[in-house]
Design a protein around this motif. Structure first.
Motif, PDB file in Angstrom:
ATOM      1  N   TYR A  43       0.844  -1.187   0.000  1.00  0.00           N
ATOM      2  CA  TYR A  43       0.000   0.000   0.000  1.00  0.00           C
ATOM      3  C   TYR A  43       0.880   1.239   0.000  1.00  0.00           C
ATOM      4  N   HIS A  44       0.374   2.311  -0.533  1.00  0.00           N
ATOM      5  CA  HIS A  44       1.060   3.597  -0.460  1.00  0.00           C
ATOM      6  C   HIS A  44       0.020   4.705  -0.515  1.00  0.00           C
ATOM      7  N   SER A  45       0.442   5.911  -0.249  1.00  0.00           N
ATOM      8  CA  SER A  45      -0.494   7.033  -0.150  1.00  0.00           C
ATOM      9  C   SER A  45      -0.392   7.955  -1.351  1.00  0.00           C
ATOM     10  N   HIS A  46      -1.523   8.591  -1.667  1.00  0.00           N
ATOM     11  CA  HIS A  46      -1.606   9.680  -2.639  1.00  0.00           C
ATOM     12  C   HIS A  46      -2.216  10.877  -1.914  1.00  0.00           C
ATOM     13  N   GLY A  62       2.068   5.796 -13.531  1.00  0.00           N
ATOM     14  CA  GLY A  62       2.922   4.947 -14.357  1.00  0.00           C
ATOM     15  C   GLY A  62       3.932   4.179 -13.525  1.00  0.00           C
ATOM     16  N   ILE A  63       4.521   4.829 -12.526  1.00  0.00           N
ATOM     17  CA  ILE A  63       5.494   4.164 -11.645  1.00  0.00           C
ATOM     18  C   ILE A  63       4.795   3.088 -10.817  1.00  0.00           C
ATOM     19  N   ASP A  64       3.585   3.393 -10.338  1.00  0.00           N
ATOM     20  CA  ASP A  64       2.826   2.404  -9.567  1.00  0.00           C
ATOM     21  C   ASP A  64       2.526   1.167 -10.408  1.00  0.00           C
ATOM     22  N   CYS A  65       2.133   1.382 -11.671  1.00  0.00           N
ATOM     23  CA  CYS A  65       1.830   0.253 -12.569  1.00  0.00           C
ATOM     24  C   CYS A  65       3.074  -0.607 -12.803  1.00  0.00           C
ATOM     25  N   SER A  66       4.219   0.038 -13.009  1.00  0.00           N
ATOM     26  CA  SER A  66       5.457  -0.710 -13.229  1.00  0.00           C
ATOM     27  C   SER A  66       5.835  -1.525 -12.000  1.00  0.00           C
ATOM     28  N   THR A  67       5.699  -0.923 -10.820  1.00  0.00           N
ATOM     29  CA  THR A  67       6.018  -1.626  -9.570  1.00  0.00           C
ATOM     30  C   THR A  67       5.084  -2.808  -9.366  1.00  0.00           C
ATOM     31  N   GLN A  68       3.788  -2.589  -9.579  1.00  0.00           N
ATOM     32  CA  GLN A  68       2.814  -3.652  -9.375  1.00  0.00           C
ATOM     33  C   GLN A  68       2.991  -4.779 -10.378  1.00  0.00           C
ATOM     34  N   PRO A 121       0.071 -14.306  -5.409  1.00  0.00           N
ATOM     35  CA  PRO A 121      -0.821 -13.200  -5.752  1.00  0.00           C
ATOM     36  C   PRO A 121      -0.421 -11.921  -5.011  1.00  0.00           C
ATOM     37  N   PHE A 122      -0.543 -10.781  -5.682  1.00  0.00           N
ATOM     38  CA  PHE A 122      -0.097  -9.522  -5.108  1.00  0.00           C
ATOM     39  C   PHE A 122      -1.085  -8.419  -5.449  1.00  0.00           C
ATOM     40  N   LEU A 123      -1.303  -7.540  -4.492  1.00  0.00           N
ATOM     41  CA  LEU A 123      -2.323  -6.498  -4.581  1.00  0.00           C
ATOM     42  C   LEU A 123      -1.704  -5.132  -4.332  1.00  0.00           C
ATOM     43  N   ALA A 124      -2.245  -4.111  -4.986  1.00  0.00           N
ATOM     44  CA  ALA A 124      -1.816  -2.729  -4.744  1.00  0.00           C
ATOM     45  C   ALA A 124      -2.981  -1.948  -4.146  1.00  0.00           C
ATOM     46  N   VAL A 125      -2.739  -1.296  -3.028  1.00  0.00           N
ATOM     47  CA  VAL A 125      -3.757  -0.467  -2.374  1.00  0.00           C
ATOM     48  C   VAL A 125      -3.249   0.968  -2.304  1.00  0.00           C
ATOM     49  N   VAL A 126      -4.128   1.907  -2.647  1.00  0.00           N
ATOM     50  CA  VAL A 126      -3.792   3.332  -2.597  1.00  0.00           C
ATOM     51  C   VAL A 126      -4.747   4.024  -1.634  1.00  0.00           C
ATOM     52  N   ILE A 184     -10.019   4.967  -0.362  1.00  0.00           N
ATOM     53  CA  ILE A 184      -9.119   3.850  -0.604  1.00  0.00           C
ATOM     54  C   ILE A 184      -9.476   3.168  -1.926  1.00  0.00           C
ATOM     55  N   GLY A 185      -8.469   2.630  -2.593  1.00  0.00           N
ATOM     56  CA  GLY A 185      -8.678   1.886  -3.828  1.00  0.00           C
ATOM     57  C   GLY A 185      -7.744   0.693  -3.875  1.00  0.00           C
ATOM     58  N   ALA A 186      -8.233  -0.439  -4.407  1.00  0.00           N
ATOM     59  CA  ALA A 186      -7.426  -1.655  -4.549  1.00  0.00           C
ATOM     60  C   ALA A 186      -7.322  -2.002  -6.031  1.00  0.00           C
ATOM     61  N   PHE A 187      -6.095  -2.339  -6.489  1.00  0.00           N
ATOM     62  CA  PHE A 187      -5.859  -2.501  -7.918  1.00  0.00           C
ATOM     63  C   PHE A 187      -4.948  -3.693  -8.204  1.00  0.00           C
ATOM     64  N   ARG A 188      -5.086  -4.208  -9.436  1.00  0.00           N
ATOM     65  CA  ARG A 188      -4.162  -5.187  -9.986  1.00  0.00           C
ATOM     66  C   ARG A 188      -3.917  -4.829 -11.448  1.00  0.00           C
ATOM     67  N   THR A 189      -2.692  -5.032 -11.900  1.00  0.00           N
ATOM     68  CA  THR A 189      -2.346  -4.687 -13.274  1.00  0.00           C
ATOM     69  C   THR A 189      -2.585  -5.879 -14.203  1.00  0.00           C
ATOM     70  N   TYR A 190      -2.787  -5.544 -15.480  1.00  0.00           N
ATOM     71  CA  TYR A 190      -2.917  -6.580 -16.498  1.00  0.00           C
ATOM     72  C   TYR A 190      -1.533  -7.036 -16.955  1.00  0.00           C
ATOM     73  N   PRO A 191      -1.410  -8.257 -17.448  1.00  0.00           N
ATOM     74  CA  PRO A 191      -0.117  -8.710 -17.998  1.00  0.00           C
ATOM     75  C   PRO A 191       0.288  -7.848 -19.193  1.00  0.00           C
ATOM     76  N   ALA A 192       1.585  -7.790 -19.443  1.00  0.00           N
ATOM     77  CA  ALA A 192       2.096  -7.007 -20.572  1.00  0.00           C
ATOM     78  C   ALA A 192       1.505  -7.527 -21.878  1.00  0.00           C
ATOM     79  N   GLY A 193       1.001  -6.614 -22.704  1.00  0.00           N
ATOM     80  CA  GLY A 193       0.431  -6.985 -23.989  1.00  0.00           C
ATOM     81  C   GLY A 193      -1.032  -7.358 -23.949  1.00  0.00           C
ATOM     82  N   TYR A 194      -1.636  -7.419 -22.760  1.00  0.00           N
ATOM     83  CA  TYR A 194      -3.048  -7.784 -22.645  1.00  0.00           C
ATOM     84  C   TYR A 194      -3.934  -6.581 -22.970  1.00  0.00           C
ATOM     85  N   LYS A 195      -4.956  -6.795 -23.784  1.00  0.00           N
ATOM     86  CA  LYS A 195      -5.898  -5.744 -24.129  1.00  0.00           C
ATOM     87  C   LYS A 195      -7.169  -5.947 -23.321  1.00  0.00           C
TER      88      LYS A 195
END
Length: 357
Positions: free
Chosen positions: A155-158, A167-173, A182-187, A201-212
């Protein structure tokens, strides 16, 4: 830096007295954030968790996880840590487990959270070698005392600019999901939390590279500062948001009662109009910048000879009208007014209760 009181994460209580007022304040916070009570969720089935880790069903479906459940105590620890950072971003990790049979779909359960000793700025937070050492040590000590939960996310704060992924958050996640699934990102936005009284609060997961990703319906609107809009728009299709709910155990309830008994008077005597004055000022300045930008766009349209009449507007459709700069500015100004009026009403009620004849 010393953490500010827990009571800052909700609106001031509207009653005075002793323990009954503290209880009312605690119950109000739980109602506003939909905190349900359950004890069985803390049972950890090591064999079942290992079986899920071996099957890795999330590799077959990029949106396998649909829901996140966060314990009230973990939520409070994260909010207090985020608030202690002030205008600087902070970072921490979350421990928990997987619940593949939840009625709302496969769920990540966050049972606890701990802060990391990291260097943060107003726009990013970076974990160094000592933070990783601390993480490994903390996790190993947890195992020694019988806590079998694994690290399930970060988790991190905004502070002041909403819950979304940069963009940095997406790269880290994305990196974390490649090696620590399994890994989760919370803001968490501690500033807006204090302004509205409800945890932002928001919880997010990124898509795999190249996924549409598929075309989703309209998402809930959120106000983004002008300086962050470009970063938000560029990366918003690289991740998806999960539903978030909160729960507590009987032990959590006892600890929350102790905390509220200690901090309820601080909340009663505080004012969001004073504590959030700097945030309100920055929001008004940002709104003025957006108005100036919108006016410039209208001038440019006029010079190019483009006229958006009623027919053109109908052709553009409801979505185009909804996404227009003027409509977004109206939403932002309305949201800001509601937050300010909420603080004024709180002060009027307290004045009536304590100073009325």
């Amino acid at each position: 830096r010393r953490c500010r009181p827990l009571s800052r994460v909700r609106l001031p209580a509207m009653a005075a007295g002793s323990s009954s007022q503290a209880e009312n304040a605690r119950m109000r916070w739980e109602l506003e954030n939909n905190v349900s009570e359950v004890d069985t969720i803390y049972t950890y089935d090591h064999a079942a968790q290992q079986e899920l880790m071996a099957q890795k069903p999330w590799t077959q479906d990029p949106r396998y996880f649909k829901h996140v459940r966060i314990s009230a105590l973990a939520l409070i620890k994260m909010v207090m840590h985020a608030r202690s950072g002030g205008s600087l971003e902070v970072m921490g990790l979350m421990q928990g487990k997987i619940d593949a049979n939840h009625p709302k779909g496969p769920t990540l359960v966050v049972l606890d959270a701990f802060a990391l000793p990291v260097e943060g700025t107003e726009t990013r937070v970076n974990a160094q070698a000592d933070a990783y050492e601390y993480m490994v040590e903390y996790n190993s000590v947890s195992k020694e005392i019988g806590r079998q939960e694994n690290v399930v996310g970060w988790y991190h704060s905004h502070p002041g600019y909403g819950c979304w992924m940069s963009g940095i958050d997406c790269s880290t996640q994305l990196l974390n999901q490649q090696y620590q699934e399994p890994f989760l990102a919370v803001v968490i936005d501690p500033v807006r939390t204090c302004s509205t009284g409800k945890v932002e609060i928001g919880a997010f997961r990124t898509y795999p590279a190249g996924y549409k990703p598929p075309e989703d319906g309209p998402s809930e609107y959120q106000s983004i500062p002008l300086s962050k809009i470009e970063d938000f728009g560029v990366h918003q299709n690289q991740y998806y948001q999960l539903d978030v709910s909160f729960f507590k155990s009987a032990t959590d309830a006892a600890l929350l009662a102790l905390l509220w008994n200690k901090y309820w008077i601080n909340t009663l005597s505080s004012s969001t109009l004073v504590s959030n004055a700097e945030y309100m000022g920055s929001q008004i300045r940002d709104l003025a910048d957006k108005l100036e930008q919108g006016e410039g766009q209208l001038v440019n349209f006029g010079r190019s000879g483009v006229f958006l009449g009623p027919g053109m507007e109908r052709k553009a459709g409801a979505k185009a009208a909804e996404d227009s700069p003027l409509n977004k500015i109206c939403r932002d100004s309305s949201k800001l007014c509601k937050e300010h009026v909420q603080g004024l009403i709180s002060q009027v009620v307290k004045n009536t209760v304590f100073n009325g004849s």
